[in-house]
Each structure stands twice: as structure tokens, then as C-alpha cells.
Design an enzyme around this catalytic site. Structure first.
Site, PDB file in Angstrom:
ATOM      1  N   ARG A  54       0.850  -1.216   0.000  1.00  0.00           N
ATOM      2  CA  ARG A  54       0.000   0.000   0.000  1.00  0.00           C
ATOM      3  C   ARG A  54       0.871   1.246   0.000  1.00  0.00           C
ATOM      4  O   ARG A  54       0.557   2.239  -0.650  1.00  0.00           O
ATOM      5  CB  ARG A  54      -0.939   0.002   1.215  1.00  0.00           C
ATOM      6  N   TYR A 106     -15.349  16.813 -16.324  1.00  0.00           N
ATOM      7  CA  TYR A 106     -15.762  15.402 -16.348  1.00  0.00           C
ATOM      8  C   TYR A 106     -16.871  15.159 -15.313  1.00  0.00           C
ATOM      9  O   TYR A 106     -16.775  15.628 -14.169  1.00  0.00           O
ATOM     10  CB  TYR A 106     -14.534  14.536 -16.039  1.00  0.00           C
ATOM     11  N   LYS A 203      -7.180   6.022 -19.803  1.00  0.00           N
ATOM     12  CA  LYS A 203      -7.410   6.538 -21.148  1.00  0.00           C
ATOM     13  C   LYS A 203      -6.121   6.424 -21.977  1.00  0.00           C
ATOM     14  O   LYS A 203      -5.613   5.336 -22.155  1.00  0.00           O
ATOM     15  CB  LYS A 203      -7.969   7.959 -21.062  1.00  0.00           C
TER      16      LYS A 203
HETATM   17  C1  LIG Z   1     -12.256   9.021 -17.238  1.00  0.00           C
HETATM   18  C2  LIG Z   1     -11.913  10.360 -16.698  1.00  0.00           C
HETATM   19  C3  LIG Z   1     -11.748  10.566 -15.313  1.00  0.00           C
HETATM   20  C4  LIG Z   1     -12.012   9.467 -14.296  1.00  0.00           C
HETATM   21  O1  LIG Z   1     -11.120   8.444 -14.397  1.00  0.00           O
HETATM   22  P1  LIG Z   1     -11.442   6.916 -13.952  1.00  0.00           P
HETATM   23  O2  LIG Z   1     -10.192   6.213 -14.300  1.00  0.00           O
HETATM   24  O3  LIG Z   1     -12.646   6.476 -14.729  1.00  0.00           O
HETATM   25  O4  LIG Z   1     -11.728   6.953 -12.483  1.00  0.00           O
HETATM   26  C5  LIG Z   1     -11.381  11.831 -14.882  1.00  0.00           C
HETATM   27  N1  LIG Z   1     -11.179  12.842 -15.755  1.00  0.00           N
HETATM   28  C6  LIG Z   1     -11.336  12.691 -17.084  1.00  0.00           C
HETATM   29  C7  LIG Z   1     -11.108  13.846 -17.985  1.00  0.00           C
HETATM   30  C8  LIG Z   1     -11.709  11.451 -17.597  1.00  0.00           C
HETATM   31  O5  LIG Z   1     -11.873  11.303 -18.924  1.00  0.00           O
END
Ligand SMILES: *Cc1c(COP(=O)(O)O)cnc(C)c1O
Length: 389
Positions: A54, A106, A203
Site C-alpha cells: 500500500r 468530467y 485513457k
Molecule cells: C475518465 C476520466 C476521469 C475518471 O477516471 P477513472 O479512471 O474512470 O476513475 C477523470 N477525468 C477525465 C477527464 C476522464 O476522462
């Protein structure tokens, strides 16, 4: 690679080499996965740098060194999701503090701010951040942070990072940028004066739609220490296996982003010229109101876009049924092209009125352009548009 090497090598080289030399036992070329929850002590005072996963793990450290070098920060902490990265940063603040954010951030970030941290006593103002004057107007004596997300989702509005940083500095507030939509290959907020960068590594950084993850990159030692403390105290760090996957994904970040952008530019031009399309939202088109700003603060236009199709929902449904190379799915930044309908999918949690104010309608389709051949994804979408009844 040590930190002096990082300065010398180009971005693509750092993607491949930084944080990737972790095995002196067998000289593996790839950073091993250390799926060990605990690490034994040599004696009562001595560890080899790790005691409990952790708090720290060698695979995760590899990823953290890599991302810190790409964004130009002093340190990165890799977290379990993008939301846990944002949760970490919000713990830098206290009840009574005020944060200014864009009104088109977001949806998950908006929910975290409006529903969770508001209850914990942090105050938020959501403004149209396309104009830095609106940030200036929202500043209060207790403003401690300006939260930047650019380009925005799903309509690709930009925030002028340097202008907003100047307002925040004047107000004595720090700036945080969510750099998920472009990745450090195309935009480096820390170099423009931002204090902290967060990512959903889910992403573009991972890029293969097989992990959820996040990270926080700090420019100052002071923030880095507080972030490390918080990730450990709240238990938000990512697993060694997820860290390993993201580290693997990042090695191809540069070539992937180039391929994403080739497809995106070709697709945007086709959409822009098509009779069935009313409007295209893509910073790479000269008609985008912030095209010049995109050229100034980004080193490319990215691969996210939206468009309004004439004929509303029935026409949108036809496109979703007809185009075969795009999956109807939320998320973005993977090698495969995705499209989705903000009205009933990614932005359904917004009220109808809020969607209309933001400019999201029944005509709006969002696309995450993958790395397929531009000819194929353009032809597939053109066929869907040509056959709208
Ligand atoms: C997807 C996304 C998030 C959140 O991320 P997770 O990995 O789904 O928790 C935050 N900001 C933006 C711009 C995103 O596209």
C-alpha cells in the site's frame, strides 16, 4: 535511467526507458511485476526500500518514475483510478477552502466535488472557464485552487492555461490540471505554470482499454510529500499488476498519439464536409473558435471529437447501428474507435436543462478515434452518414 538522463532524452525515449530497469537479479528487459503485499527486513533498521505494497511497490515505482519524467514533475503517485487521483488532490484542502472549476468538467469529477466534498465543507464555484475573466470574477478571499480541464468533454472547449494560471497566482491559489484528454505527449501543464497534474491513466496513457487507473504528478516537493502521505493514508494506490500494464502501455504513447491524430484529422474533415452533419467540435479544424489557442498550448489536436447530426436521435441511432468499426461505449483513449451518445450515456447524470445549457443535444455524438487505418474509419462513418433515411 536516473534523473539526469531524463533531461537529456527525448519524450519518446523516456516513454520506453524511464522506470524500466528494475531487475538486477536476472537482467530482465521488462520491469517485473512484484505481486508481494509485504517485503522482509534485513534487520530491525534495514529494508531494501519497500516494506508494504500500500505504501510502495517496485513495479508501481517504475510507473511513477516514468510518468513524472513525461509530465516534468518531481514526483508521481499512481492510484487505483482517475477518481482516486482526484480524491487524493482534494485532500490537500480543508473545510472552508474554496475551489473554482469549469462548468463542463468530467461528470465524475463534478459529482465528487458537488456531492462528496461539498458535504465535507469545501466550497465550489463552477464557471465558464473558456474566459479567464470568469475565473477572476469567481475569486474569493478563501479561494485555494483553480481546477483546469482542457479540452472539455464532450464539446472540446479549451481553457487558456497560462491565462488561468496568472489569475490563480494573483489570488494566491494553486492550479491543478486534469490532462487526461491529451496526455503529456500533446500538452504539459506543469511547463505552463500549473502546480499539479492528474490523469485517468485508464485513457491514453494505458491506451488499451484493459485497466482503470490514475495518477497525481506534483511540481513541488511539498505537494509531492503531501500527495504520497495521502495516497498511503487513504489506501488509494494502484495494484502492481495494473501499474505494470500502464507502464507497458505508455511505451507506445508517442506513436499511438500520432496514429490517433491522423485518424481524427481525416475523420473531422470528412464530417465537416458532409451534408448530414450540422456541426463538428474538434480543435484541429480552423473553424473551431479556439483553434489558435490549441495550436499555442498543445502540440497536437488530440483524437476526441463530437459532432451534431441533422435529424436528431433517429439519425444518431442509424449511425450507431450502421458504423461497424466503432463500438458503442463510454470511455476513450484506447486503440479501438468508440462512439457514444452523451444524451443517454456519458452525460445522462446531468439534468436535461444543464445539458442544453452546455450545448449537448439529441444530435450530439462523441467519438474517441482509435488507431485503425484512417481510410477505414472515415469510409465506415461516411457510409453510415450517406445512408441516413
Ligand atoms: C475518465 C476520466 C476521469 C475518471 O477516471 P477513472 O479512471 O474512470 O476513475 C477523470 N477525468 C477525465 C477527464 C476522464 O476522462
Amino acid at each position: 535511467m536516473d534523473s539526469s538522463d531524463r533531461q537529456q532524452h527525448s519524450f519518446e525515449t523516456r516513454c520506453v526507458h524511464t522506470g524500466v530497469n528494475k531487475d538486477s537479479s536476472y537482467n530482465s528487459v521488462i520491469t517485473p511485476i512484484y505481486p508481494s503485499s509485504t517485503f522482509y527486513w534485513d534487520d530491525l533498521d534495514t529494508t531494501k526500500g519497500y516494506d508494504y505494497t500500500r505504501s510502495g511497490n517496485p513495479t508501481r515505482t517504475g510507473l511513477e518514475e516514468n510518468i513524472a519524467a513525461l509530465e516534468g514533475g518531481v514526483e508521481c503517485r499512481a492510484t487505483s483510478t482517475g477518481m482516486s487521483a482526484i480524491t487524493t488532490v482534494l485532500h490537500l484542502f480543508q473545510p472552508g477552502d474554496h475551489i473554482i472549476a469549469g462548468d463542463d468538467i468530467y461528470g465524475g469529477t463534478y459529482r465528487l466535488f458537488a456531492d462528496i466534498f461539498t458535504k465535507m465543507g469545501i466550497e465550489f464555484s463552477f464557471v465558464k472557464m473558456g474566459d479567464a475573466a470568469n475565473v477572476q470574477a469567481a475569486v474569493k478571499p478563501n479561494t485555494k485552487c483553480v481546477w483546469i480541464e482542457t479540452p472539455s468533454n464532450p464539446l472540446l472547449n479549451l481553457v487558456d492555461i497560462e491565462a488561468v494560471v496568472a489569475v490563480a497566482k494573483e489570488a494566491g491559489a494553486i492550479t491543478v490540471a486534469d490532462n487526461t484528454f491529451l496526455s503529456p505527449y500533446l500538452q504539459r501543464p506543469l511547463e505552463m505554470g500549473v502546480d499539479i497534474v492528474v490523469h485517468s491513466t485508464t485513457k491514453y496513457l494505458n491506451g488499451h482499454s484493459d485497466v482503470v487507473g490514475g495518477c497525481v504528478v506534483s511540481k513541488s516537493k511539498e505537494h509531492a510529500e503531501r500527495v504520497a502521505f495521502t495516497v498511503n493514508a487513504l489506501g488509494l494506490a494502484c495494484s502492481p499488476f495494473d501499474a505494470w500494464l500502464v507502464l507497458r502501455g505508455i511505451k507506445t504513447l508517442g506513436p499511438r498519439m500520432e496514429a490517433h491524430q491522423r485518424g481524427a484529422m481525416a475523420l473531422a474533415e470528412m464530417l465537416d464536409a458532409h451534408d448530414a452533419v450540422e456541426h463538428v467540435y474538434f480543435p484541429g479544424l480552423p473553424s473551431h473558435p479556439q483553434h489558435e489557442l490549441a495550436k499555442k498550448q498543445q502540440s497536437g489536436f488530440g483524437a476526441m471529437m463530437s459532432f451534431d447530426v441533422k435529424g436528431g436521435r433517429p439519425a444518431a441511432e442509424h449511425i450507431f447501428e450502421t458504423a461497424k468499426l466503432y463500438s458503442l461505449a463510454e470511455s476513450l483513449g484506447g486503440v479501438e474507435s468508440l462512439f457514444e451518445y452523451p444524451e443517454s450515456m456519458s452525460h445522462a447524470s446531468m439534468s436535461l436543462e444543464a445539458r442544453r445549457v452546455a450545448g449537448i443535444t439529441e444530435k450530439t455524438i462523441r467519438i474517441s478515434v482509435g488507431i485503425e487505418s484512417p481510410d477505414d474509419i472515415v469510409a465506415d462513418m461516411k457510409h453510415a452518414l450517406d445512408t441516413i433515411g
